[in-house]
Design an enzyme around this catalytic site. Structure first.
Site, short mmCIF file in Angstrom:
data_model
loop_
_atom_site.label_atom_id
_atom_site.label_comp_id
_atom_site.label_asym_id
_atom_site.label_seq_id
_atom_site.Cartn_x
_atom_site.Cartn_y
_atom_site.Cartn_z
N ARG A 55 38.90 42.48 37.88
CA ARG A 55 38.27 41.96 36.68
C ARG A 55 39.29 41.22 35.80
NH1 ARG A 55 35.03 47.40 34.68
NH2 ARG A 55 33.96 47.84 36.66
N ASP B 223 39.31 40.11 31.68
CA ASP B 223 38.56 40.37 30.46
C ASP B 223 37.97 39.09 29.88
OD1 ASP B 223 39.62 42.92 30.75
OD2 ASP B 223 41.23 42.59 29.30
N ARG C 184 48.09 43.17 28.71
CA ARG C 184 48.05 42.80 27.30
C ARG C 184 48.71 43.87 26.42
NH1 ARG C 184 41.84 41.65 26.50
NH2 ARG C 184 42.50 41.39 24.31
#
Length: 244
Positions: free
Chosen positions: A51, A53, A197
């Site tokens: 995935r 974001d 992140r």
């Protein structure tokens, strides 16, 4: 049945991430599935390497799917690109052995995070950099990054609540500057939800002197999210490459 490997590039600015969702059609996965389904004439599903974001970009996201017959690769690629939005592109399409799976077959991933440290954001790259107008101590950040290298339980560096395992291996972190812009490159066997992140936010806190590099060891040891840094914005992050 034939298995196809699809390499995609996309600007994630206006999408709700890669993953198909029940409450929105505005995801990369759904749009690519719908486009390919319309071309082949039946419903298909694709599997991504992982995935990304909402707001995160990809230079080389990889997906896989099975189709009922052998297609001309260049023709199919062109048909997809003619139908996809202009901010999603198929950059490569390959026929691969049956059993290949974009996520399960992946051996490693590379991410890049871009930071703009000038007083005012660059008008042309502002959607693809985190504007962080602070003077950074790159040497301190490089020193701190070494604490993240290796195989660890990264529970303190993720917002995931449902991960089957939070153990990952970070193989390298490179921090380079080009004028007033900084690029951090992460390479590892896989990354958890928000992990890159959060690592970026942590290193930026070190770079501004707000955090001692050794606190990274505490975040790893305690597995406590509150011991790590802030969540850097999505717009500066790119999935650069998936390794098989």
């Amino acid at each position: 049945m034939r298995t196809y490997k699809i390499t995609l590039s996309y600007d994630g600015s206006r999408y709700q991430g890669w993953q198909r969702q029940a409450n929105t059609d505005n995801t990369i996965q759904f749009i690519v599935e719908r486009t390919l389904s319309n071309i082949v004439g039946y419903r298909i599903k694709i599997n991504g390497s992982g995935r990304t974001d909402a707001g995160v970009h990809a230079r080389e996201q990889v997906a896989s799917t099975t189709l009922s017959k052998l297609y001309d690769l260049e023709d199919l690629k062109n048909q997809m690109n003619n139908s996809l939005p202009e901010d999603i592109r198929v950059v490569n399409l390959e026929l691969v052995p049956n059993g290949f799976h974009a996520r399960k077959s992946a051996k490693g991933k590379k991410y890049e995070y871009y930071i703009d440290c000038r007083d005012k954001p660059d008008v042309f790259s502002r959607r693809y950099c985190y504007h962080f107008p602070e003077k950074l101590d790159l040497e301190a950040m490089k020193k701190a990054s070494k604490y993240l290298i290796g195989a660890h339980d990264f529970s303190g560096f993720t917002d995931a609540t449902d991960a089957k395992s939070t153990r990952r291996q970070v193989l390298s972190i490179k921090i380079v500057s080009n004028g007033e812009k900084v690029r951090i490159t992460y390479y590892g066997n896989g990354f958890l939800y928000h992990m890159v992140r959060i690592m970026t936010g942590t290193l930026l806190e070190v770079g501004t002197g707000k955090r001692d590099p050794r606190t990274i060891l505490e975040a790893i040891k305690t597995r406590d999210r509150s011991k790590a840094g802030f969540l850097a914005p999505a717009r500066g992050l790119f999935l650069r490459k998936v390794y098989y």
